[in-house]
Design an enzyme around this catalytic site. Structure first.
Site, PDB file in Angstrom:
ATOM      1  N   TYR A   1     -15.594  -4.115   7.482  1.00 49.29           N
ATOM      2  CA  TYR A   1     -14.288  -3.446   7.536  1.00 49.29           C
ATOM      3  C   TYR A   1     -13.731  -3.464   8.959  1.00 49.29           C
ATOM      4  O   TYR A   1     -12.561  -3.806   9.179  1.00 49.29           O
ATOM      5  CB  TYR A   1     -14.434  -2.002   7.050  1.00 49.29           C
ATOM      6  CG  TYR A   1     -13.188  -1.181   7.231  1.00 49.29           C
ATOM      7  CD1 TYR A   1     -12.140  -1.245   6.308  1.00 49.29           C
ATOM      8  CD2 TYR A   1     -13.038  -0.325   8.326  1.00 49.29           C
ATOM      9  CE1 TYR A   1     -10.993  -0.491   6.471  1.00 49.29           C
ATOM     10  CE2 TYR A   1     -11.891   0.428   8.499  1.00 49.29           C
ATOM     11  CZ  TYR A   1     -10.875   0.341   7.576  1.00 49.29           C
ATOM     12  OH  TYR A   1      -9.734   1.076   7.752  1.00 49.29           O
TER      13      TYR A   1
ATOM     14  N   GLY B   1      -0.711   7.779  -0.044  1.00 48.51           N
ATOM     15  CA  GLY B   1      -1.090   7.874   1.356  1.00 48.51           C
ATOM     16  C   GLY B   1       0.067   7.702   2.317  1.00 48.51           C
ATOM     17  O   GLY B   1       1.211   8.056   2.037  1.00 48.51           O
TER      18      GLY B   1
ATOM     19  N   GLY C   1       1.590   5.074   3.256  1.00 48.30           N
ATOM     20  CA  GLY C   1       2.622   4.153   2.799  1.00 48.30           C
ATOM     21  C   GLY C   1       3.689   4.855   1.992  1.00 48.30           C
ATOM     22  O   GLY C   1       4.892   4.603   2.159  1.00 48.30           O
TER      23      GLY C   1
ATOM     24  N   GLY D   1       0.821  -1.204   0.000  1.00 50.74           N
ATOM     25  CA  GLY D   1       0.000   0.000   0.000  1.00 50.74           C
ATOM     26  C   GLY D   1       0.852   1.250   0.000  1.00 50.74           C
ATOM     27  O   GLY D   1       0.493   2.265   0.618  1.00 50.74           O
ATOM     28  N   ALA D   2       1.979   1.201  -0.718  1.00 49.12           N
ATOM     29  CA  ALA D   2       2.955   2.297  -0.675  1.00 49.12           C
ATOM     30  C   ALA D   2       2.907   3.182  -1.902  1.00 49.12           C
ATOM     31  O   ALA D   2       3.780   4.030  -2.077  1.00 49.12           O
ATOM     32  CB  ALA D   2       4.362   1.730  -0.499  1.00 49.12           C
TER      33      ALA D   2
END
Length: 271
Positions: free
Chosen positions: A157, A13, A15, A9-10
């Site tokens: 979630y 955001g 990350g 997730g980089a």
């Protein structure tokens, strides 16, 4: 010796911010993202290596693990940061509920496939959870959310983020690796702005929305680098503070062990 960190997730955001900061400190950063262009851009900007994987497909996770093992003889830190809220009910290519697969099952599989290398390296594992774990409830007989009301996906979630906390605690107990989870705070990215999840989050923490991406990345950077406030392995941090609030179920060792075993069965690795 240069240390290696894998951050999923980089491509954007917190990350991406963490990748930039850790690269500036001399880390060799594996930048993992879903979007090829954004992932390559972040990797180029930090002098790291780009890896593309879509958590909607577990075969992508298997390919990612193989590529990481081929590229890195040592992995010092694994950050499981990919995931998010899916507000519409649906299934992945593997037939699992999307919040469950994106936030728990795929990170579980990646961690398990990298586990021998992580153990050899004496690695640390850090996973992004959420204060929304307080709204979660793990039911081992209904991990794919087939028997419960949907309600915009917020409880699915929250449950997946509760599973993240339980997974880190179980990983620490089973392997001896340092493993932590954390809530980054409500980062001002527009994430889930139209969902019931955000409306409920205001009730859980009034006024808590809207911190900067840099602030949200701070606990990730400190936990990855070992500079966070000290706490035992398995601890859940609420931003920079250890011992954040969790659903009581997070302390249920039997359910945590059952989640580990059921997850292993679903992804085809030994329990």
């Amino acid at each position: 010796m240069t240390k290696t960190i894998v951050i999923t997730g980089a491509s954007g955001g917190i990350g991406a911010v963490a990748a930039k900061r850790l690269a500036a400190e001399g880390w060799d950063v594996a930048v993992v993202g879903r979007n090829p262009e954004r992932t390559a851009s972040v990797a180029a900007s930090v002098g790291g290596t780009a890896f593309v994987a879509d958590y909607d497909r577990l075969d992508d996770v298997r390919d990612l693990a193989a590529s990481l093992l081929e590229r890195y003889p040592r992995i010092d830190v694994l950050v499981n940061n990919a995931g998010g809220l899916t507000s519409e009910r649906g299934s992945t290519a593997d037939g699992h509920e999307r919040n469950f697969q994106h936030n728990h099952l795929a990170p579980y599989l990646l961690t398990r496939l990298l586990l021998p290398r992580l153990l050899e390296s004496g690695a640390r594992v850090v996973s992004t959870s959420s204060l929304m774990n307080l709204a979660g409830r793990v039911r081992l007989e209904d991990l794919d959310w087939e028997k419960r009301a949907w309600l915009g996906g917020w409880q699915a979630y929250g449950t997946s983020k509760l599973e993240t906390i339980m997974f880190m605690r179980e990983l620490s107990a089973r392997t001896g690796l340092e493993a932590y989870s954390f809530h980054p705070g409500y980062v001002a990215t527009g994430f889930g702005a139209d969902s019931t999840f955000i409306k409920l989050s205001f009730r859980l923490r009034p006024g808590g929305l809207g911190i900067s991406v840099e602030q949200g990345a701070e606990p990730l950077v400190l936990l990855a680098s070992g500079a966070a406030a000290p706490a035992p392995s398995g601890t859940y941090y609420d931003q920079l503070a250890p011992y954040g609030r969790t659903r009581a179920q997070a302390d249920d060792e039997d359910i945590a062990a059952g989640l580990w075993i059921k997850s292993a069965q679903l992804v085809g690795v030994p329990a």
